[in-house]
Enzyme design. Sequence first.
Site, mmCIF file in Angstrom:
data_model
loop_
_atom_site.group_PDB
_atom_site.id
_atom_site.type_symbol
_atom_site.label_atom_id
_atom_site.label_comp_id
_atom_site.label_asym_id
_atom_site.label_seq_id
_atom_site.Cartn_x
_atom_site.Cartn_y
_atom_site.Cartn_z
ATOM 1 N N PRO A 12 0.855 -1.188 0.000
ATOM 2 C CA PRO A 12 0.000 0.000 0.000
ATOM 3 C C PRO A 12 0.889 1.236 0.000
ATOM 4 O O PRO A 12 1.815 1.320 0.803
ATOM 5 C CB PRO A 12 -0.776 -0.123 1.326
ATOM 6 C CG PRO A 12 0.039 -1.032 2.191
ATOM 7 C CD PRO A 12 0.851 -1.906 1.286
ATOM 8 N N MET A 13 0.649 2.153 -0.922
ATOM 9 C CA MET A 13 1.439 3.387 -0.952
ATOM 10 C C MET A 13 0.521 4.566 -1.251
ATOM 11 O O MET A 13 -0.086 4.629 -2.333
ATOM 12 C CB MET A 13 2.550 3.302 -2.011
ATOM 13 C CG MET A 13 3.727 2.460 -1.573
ATOM 14 S SD MET A 13 5.052 2.452 -2.799
ATOM 15 C CE MET A 13 4.387 1.346 -4.022
ATOM 16 N N GLN A 66 -6.627 -1.325 2.627
ATOM 17 C CA GLN A 66 -5.980 -1.010 3.911
ATOM 18 C C GLN A 66 -6.703 0.138 4.604
ATOM 19 O O GLN A 66 -6.921 1.193 3.991
ATOM 20 C CB GLN A 66 -4.516 -0.632 3.712
ATOM 21 C CG GLN A 66 -3.810 -0.555 5.073
ATOM 22 C CD GLN A 66 -2.435 0.067 5.015
ATOM 23 O OE1 GLN A 66 -2.294 1.245 4.684
ATOM 24 N NE2 GLN A 66 -1.422 -0.705 5.351
ATOM 25 N N CYS A 96 2.080 3.449 9.745
ATOM 26 C CA CYS A 96 2.290 4.784 9.179
ATOM 27 C C CYS A 96 2.795 5.757 10.253
ATOM 28 O O CYS A 96 2.135 5.966 11.265
ATOM 29 C CB CYS A 96 0.984 5.313 8.569
ATOM 30 S SG CYS A 96 1.205 6.980 7.925
ATOM 31 N N LYS A 135 -0.481 -4.701 9.083
ATOM 32 C CA LYS A 135 0.852 -4.274 8.627
ATOM 33 C C LYS A 135 1.501 -3.470 9.744
ATOM 34 O O LYS A 135 0.976 -2.435 10.163
ATOM 35 C CB LYS A 135 0.730 -3.445 7.344
ATOM 36 C CG LYS A 135 2.080 -3.061 6.741
ATOM 37 C CD LYS A 135 1.914 -2.712 5.251
ATOM 38 C CE LYS A 135 3.187 -2.232 4.605
ATOM 39 N NZ LYS A 135 3.526 -0.852 4.905
ATOM 40 N N ASN A 196 8.821 -7.135 4.339
ATOM 41 C CA ASN A 196 8.797 -5.897 3.563
ATOM 42 C C ASN A 196 9.921 -4.971 4.013
ATOM 43 O O ASN A 196 10.219 -4.863 5.189
ATOM 44 C CB ASN A 196 7.414 -5.222 3.768
ATOM 45 C CG ASN A 196 7.333 -3.812 3.213
ATOM 46 O OD1 ASN A 196 7.092 -2.866 3.961
ATOM 47 N ND2 ASN A 196 7.553 -3.644 1.925
ATOM 48 N N GLY A 197 10.512 -4.323 3.006
ATOM 49 C CA GLY A 197 11.535 -3.320 3.295
ATOM 50 C C GLY A 197 12.791 -3.547 2.487
ATOM 51 O O GLY A 197 13.479 -4.559 2.642
ATOM 52 N N GLY A 220 7.435 -2.063 -2.260
ATOM 53 C CA GLY A 220 6.902 -0.720 -2.402
ATOM 54 C C GLY A 220 7.710 0.036 -3.433
ATOM 55 O O GLY A 220 7.470 -0.043 -4.646
ATOM 56 N N ARG A 221 8.746 0.749 -2.950
ATOM 57 C CA ARG A 221 9.507 1.634 -3.830
ATOM 58 C C ARG A 221 10.176 0.910 -4.993
ATOM 59 O O ARG A 221 10.375 1.495 -6.054
ATOM 60 C CB ARG A 221 10.534 2.411 -2.991
ATOM 61 C CG ARG A 221 9.876 3.394 -2.028
ATOM 62 C CD ARG A 221 10.842 3.815 -0.946
ATOM 63 N NE ARG A 221 11.285 2.665 -0.151
ATOM 64 C CZ ARG A 221 12.341 2.637 0.636
ATOM 65 N NH1 ARG A 221 13.088 3.725 0.740
ATOM 66 N NH2 ARG A 221 12.656 1.558 1.324
HETATM 67 C C1 LIG Z 1 5.075 7.138 -1.056
HETATM 68 C C2 LIG Z 1 4.800 6.052 -0.061
HETATM 69 C C3 LIG Z 1 3.534 5.922 0.478
HETATM 70 C C4 LIG Z 1 3.269 4.917 1.417
HETATM 71 N N1 LIG Z 1 2.002 4.776 1.885
HETATM 72 C C5 LIG Z 1 1.709 3.719 2.716
HETATM 73 C C6 LIG Z 1 0.380 3.439 3.102
HETATM 74 O O1 LIG Z 1 -0.583 4.106 2.677
HETATM 75 N N2 LIG Z 1 0.178 2.394 3.947
HETATM 76 C C7 LIG Z 1 1.212 1.603 4.413
HETATM 77 O O2 LIG Z 1 0.981 0.664 5.174
HETATM 78 N N3 LIG Z 1 2.469 1.855 4.038
HETATM 79 C C8 LIG Z 1 2.733 2.862 3.196
HETATM 80 N N4 LIG Z 1 4.005 3.054 2.747
HETATM 81 C C9 LIG Z 1 5.057 2.105 3.187
HETATM 82 C C10 LIG Z 1 5.174 0.943 2.189
HETATM 83 O O3 LIG Z 1 3.996 0.178 2.142
HETATM 84 C C11 LIG Z 1 6.346 0.029 2.575
HETATM 85 O O4 LIG Z 1 6.082 -0.519 3.843
HETATM 86 C C12 LIG Z 1 7.668 0.764 2.615
HETATM 87 O O5 LIG Z 1 7.826 1.594 1.482
HETATM 88 C C13 LIG Z 1 8.856 -0.191 2.727
HETATM 89 O O6 LIG Z 1 8.896 -1.028 1.610
HETATM 90 P P1 LIG Z 1 9.922 -0.756 0.362
HETATM 91 O O7 LIG Z 1 11.292 -0.691 0.928
HETATM 92 O O8 LIG Z 1 9.680 -1.943 -0.539
HETATM 93 O O9 LIG Z 1 9.515 0.546 -0.257
HETATM 94 C C14 LIG Z 1 4.291 4.045 1.831
HETATM 95 C C15 LIG Z 1 5.561 4.179 1.267
HETATM 96 C C16 LIG Z 1 5.822 5.150 0.323
HETATM 97 C C17 LIG Z 1 7.194 5.240 -0.285
#
Ligand SMILES: Cc1cc2nc3c(=O)[nH]c(=O)nc-3n(C[C@H](O)[C@H](O)[C@H](O)COP(=O)(O)O)c2cc1C
Length: 327
Positions: A12-13, A66, A96, A135, A196-197, A220-221
């Site tokens: 979720p982002m 979510q 968050c 999460k 995740n991460g 995510g990213r």
């Molecule tokens: C721009 C952005 C928005 C995000 N929004 C949410 C969100 O709405 N809900 C959530 O649980 N995590 C959110 N995250 C966190 C991601 O879901 C994820 O846990 C985090 O980016 C780490 O994973 P990654 O290293 O693969 O990016 C967000 C991350 C980014 C970069």
Amino acid sequence: MDSIEKAALLAPMAGISNLPFRIIARSFGCALAFTEMVSANGLIRDSQRTLDYLRSSDEDKPLGVQIFGADPYIMAHAAKIAADYGADLIDINMGCPVRKVIKTGSGAALMRNPALAGRIISSVVQAVTVPVTVKIRAGWSRNSINAVEMAQIAENAGAQAVTVHARTADQGFSGNADWNVIADVKKSVSIKVIGNGDIFRPHDAIRMLMETSCDEVMLGRGALGNPWIFKWIIKLKTGNTDECLPPPEEILKMIKYQWQKEKELSGAKSAAKNFRKHMLWYTRGLENSACFRKRAGMCSDEKSLMNELNKYFEYLIESNPFEYGIK
Ligand SMILES: Cc1cc2nc3c(=O)[nH]c(=O)nc-3n(C[C@H](O)[C@H](O)[C@H](O)COP(=O)(O)O)c2cc1C
């Protein structure tokens, strides 16, 4: 929850994981995608803006919605609304760290309030018939790593899986994710654990699976501007190490497809404004993309943005630097 047993999941982002982005990720093998976090308060107030986050389609399955909030009753009610709208799974945001969210006691603030977290999960689980997942972060801070405790609470409250973003809330996105926390959680619960991460390359996904024994990985990213990564991960799982970006023609086609879908979802004006970031991600690392990014940054409407995009990709396809103004 068969879907969770397959490939990598899309995180979720906020501002990113909308319907077009989810559909594209799925087309490359993403097994399960989540909406961005949706306010439980907004859902129960019937706010149209909040309900818009639930927009989905037949291709957008299975879908995790979510929700975030701090009141067990409101969260249960909101989960029911989301499920009635077609959510295949409800995910509860306990990660968050944004000020606006934690000051209401929601999101990562729940990492500091395990008793309330447990009540919220139970209440949501009882309200819906679809699976519920949670999460979490590694903890609130490095001095209070409690992902194991939170995961056990989630399991006892009836959650079917827990996703661990292996950073503490006070880390935000800085530093590295500590995958040991994911491994510790995996050893301590029998529900599914989604790691995740910091998965930016297919090898990272395989390494996380091997080092932590987690059941699935969530990206995510690493998926921004690179939906192909889902395909690469599936290939790598079967020993194929091919990890080549498609030719520029195909990248351009993908950008235009996503843009068109964004326009259909939110209108041309809003798409031109919101879509620029995706264009920058798609072109990251491509030849002379700095020049394109600078020019794209100066465009405010669809026509000029499209013009710059076409010019840049013509240059990439023909590799004619002079035509593109590069001396
Ligand atoms: C721009 C952005 C928005 C995000 N929004 C949410 C969100 O709405 N809900 C959530 O649980 N995590 C959110 N995250 C966190 C991601 O879901 C994820 O846990 C985090 O980016 C780490 O994973 P990654 O290293 O693969 O990016 C967000 C991350 C980014 C970069």
